[in-house]
Design an enzyme around this catalytic site. Sequence first.
Site, PDB file in Angstrom:
ATOM      1  N   TYR A 174      56.300 -18.283  30.795  1.00 52.97           N
ATOM      2  CA  TYR A 174      56.096 -17.701  29.457  1.00 52.97           C
ATOM      3  C   TYR A 174      57.434 -17.666  28.709  1.00 52.97           C
ATOM      4  CZ  TYR A 174      55.376 -13.697  26.215  1.00 52.97           C
ATOM      5  OH  TYR A 174      55.323 -12.858  25.131  1.00 52.97           O
ATOM      6  N   SER A 179      59.767 -14.067  21.669  1.00 52.20           N
ATOM      7  CA  SER A 179      59.916 -12.919  22.571  1.00 52.20           C
ATOM      8  C   SER A 179      61.375 -12.856  23.023  1.00 52.20           C
ATOM      9  CB  SER A 179      59.031 -13.102  23.808  1.00 52.20           C
ATOM     10  OG  SER A 179      59.362 -12.132  24.786  1.00 52.20           O
TER      11      SER A 179
END
Length: 246
Positions: A155, A141
Site C-alpha cells: 500500500y 498517505s
Amino acid sequence: MARPVTIVTGGSRGIGAATCVRLAADGHDLALGYVSNGAAAEETAAAVRAAGARCVTVRVDTAEEADVERLFDTAAAELGPVTGLVNNAGVTGPLGRLADARTADLRRVIEVNLLGYLLCCRRAARDMAARGSGAIVNISSTAATLGAPGEYVHYAAAKAATDALTVGLSKELGPDGIRVNAVAPGIINTEMHAAMGDPDRPARAAAGIPLGRPGEPTEIAAAVAWLLSDDASYTTGTVLRVSGGR
Ligand code: NDP
C-alpha cells in the site's frame, strides 16, 4: 459564474464523504462515486443536497476502465463539464508483513490505489485539457514516505507511486491550465482501520503523533477544498502532508 463540478471517488464514507460535504458548502456540484455501499452514498448525497448542491451518485469500481468512463460521462451529462477530480477511493487489505501477503490482496491494492488513480487522471486530463482548465487532487498517505513496515508496504508503494504521478502529471498538464496536487493524510479516524482488522489503530497511534491525536476526515477535506480552490491558483505538483506532524 458556473458552479464547479467535481468528481469524488470513494465519496460514500470517511475522507471522501467529508470532502463531498465540505465541497458542497464551498459551492461545488458533486458526482459521488461508491463501489458497494449504496446506502452510505445516498446518506452523503442527502447531506450534499441539504447544503444546496446538486449531487449524482454513481456505482463505480475505479479499477475498471468502463466504470471510470461511465462515472465521468454521467457527471458531465447530469451536472455539466467536470472541473475537478478528487482521486480518493482506496483499500489496504489485511495488515501484515509482505512475506505473508496473498497475491490477490497485493493485486487489488495496486489495481484500486494505483491503476484506478491513473484511469481517473487520464480521463480528467482528456476532458480538462479540452477546456483549458481544471484541478486534480490525489489522496496519498504518509505511508508513502514512512513505508509502513509490518503493516502494508505494498500500500505504501502504491501511495509513493501516487506522489510520483502527482508530480509528473502536474508538469505534463500545467501548460493545459490543469493543476495536480496530492494530500497525504496521517492516521485519520475512518472505518478503513476496522476494515484492516485493527479498529483501535488510530487511538493507539496517538502517542506517536506530535499533535497527540489522530486526524478527522473534515481536516483532510479542508486541505482538499483549498487545493481545488482559486486560492491555490499557483500551487501544483505539491504533496501536502496533513498528519498532525507524524
Ligand atoms: P474508507 O475505508 O473509510 O472508505 C473507502 C471509500 O472508498 C469508500 O467510499 C468505498 O466505497 C470506496 N472504495 C473502495 N474501493 C473502491 C473501488 N474499487 N472503487 C470505488 N470506490 C471504492 O477509507 P478512508 O476514508 O479512510 O480513505 C480514503 C483515502 O484516504 C484512501 O485513498 C486511503 O488510502 C487514504 N488514506 C486514509 C488514511 C486513514 O487513516 N484513514 C490515511 C492515509 C490515507 P463503499 O462505501 O461503496 O465501500
